[in-house]
Design an enzyme around this catalytic site. Structure first.
Site: not given
Ligand code: IPE
Ligand code: IPE
Ligand code: MG
Length: 239
Positions: A20-22, A65-66, A68-69, A194-195, A206
């Site tokens: 996460d965090g891109n 994730s399901s 992320n659509w 956990l998303s 852990e």
């Molecule tokens: C979880 O990250 C899904 C992936 C890393 C692929 P999200 O960025 O989608 O999760 P939320 O929305 O912050 O919970």
């Molecule tokens: C995680 O990075 C990658 C995916 C969920 C595919 P994000 O795109 O969720 O990055 P943030 O949470 O917006 O920083």
């Molecule tokens: Mg994210």
């Protein structure tokens, strides 16, 4: 996997990562989200190599994730394009490094050309020893619904009786069925949730959280997480 390598994992066999965090990585640099995801792929590459070098048996990465659509169509398209490119560019390296590609999640709902690329890569890496499980269109609740439906069908056809439904049966029907138990879960970017990721599999896993944004993640962070794992006392409910 050699014995010498295995000691760097401190007994962990299977690590999963919520990458996460891109988006925040890109935002900090006034760059488009897509550039964050692109650099995220570089972190995936580094981490897959590190997992093999450290001696892990299995690495599971949450890529899409399901849920992320729900993101803008252009971002979903960018992610799908990166996925296509990644499978194509890294397939030879998977084969050379003894990596077996696996997908968890309902990947058959992705674009047909991606499904073909995945099936081809799975077939070509079938003899690899280190499992790289990529979670694509994955949601843990969806996974459990799919399993429950199968069990309901088995019950109604008389293939199984209700008292034969137990934890082992369910574990063996999950997308992760052939993988070692999940020892360590890493989530980057400072989020502590956990998303919808591996809810069943995390029962005694852990957890390791870091503020590092995913595109900055690398071998040293994975090694640090495993070092911290070494100091955890796992009780599994016992004494
Ligand atoms: C979880 O990250 C899904 C992936 C890393 C692929 P999200 O960025 O989608 O999760 P939320 O929305 O912050 O919970
Ligand atoms: C995680 O990075 C990658 C995916 C969920 C595919 P994000 O795109 O969720 O990055 P943030 O949470 O917006 O920083
Ligand atoms: Mg994210």
């Amino acid at each position: 996997m050699s014995e010498a390598n295995h000691k760097h994992t401190h007994g962990a066999r299977h690590v999963a990562i919520i990458m996460d965090g891109n988006g925040r990585w890109a935002k900090k640099r006034f760059l488009p989200h897509a550039i964050g995801h692109k650099n995220g792929v570089e972190a995936v590459r580094r981490t897959v190599r590190a997992a093999g070098e450290l001696g892990l048996e299995a690495l599971t990465i949450y890529a899409f994730s399901s849920e992320n659509w729900k993101r803008p169509e252009s971002e979903v398209n960018d992610l799908m394009m990166l996925l296509r490119n990644y499978i194509q560019s890294d397939l030879d390296e998977f084969i050379a490094n003894d990596v077996r590609l696996k997908v968890i999640g309902n990947y058959r709902d992705l674009a047909p050309d991606i499904v073909d690329l995945i099936d081809d890569a799975i077939a070509k890496t079938a003899h690899g020893k280190i499992v790289l499980a990529v979670a694509l269109n994955y949601g843990s609740q969806d996974e459990l619904v799919r399993v429950t439906r199968k069990i309901a069908d088995m019950a109604s056809s008389g293939e199984i009786k209700s008292d034969e439904i137990n934890e082992a049966l369910i574990s063996n029907m999950l997308d992760t069925a052939d993988m070692p138990p999940l020892d360590l879960l890493i989530r980057t970017s400072g989020e502590h949730r956990l998303s919808n990721f591996m809810l069943w599999q995390c029962a005694y896993t852990e957890m390791w959280f870091t503020d590092i944004l995913w595109p900055d993640f690398g071998q040293e962070h994975l090694a640090q997480a495993l070092q911290d794992f070494a100091n955890r006392e796992r009780r599994f409910g016992g004494r």
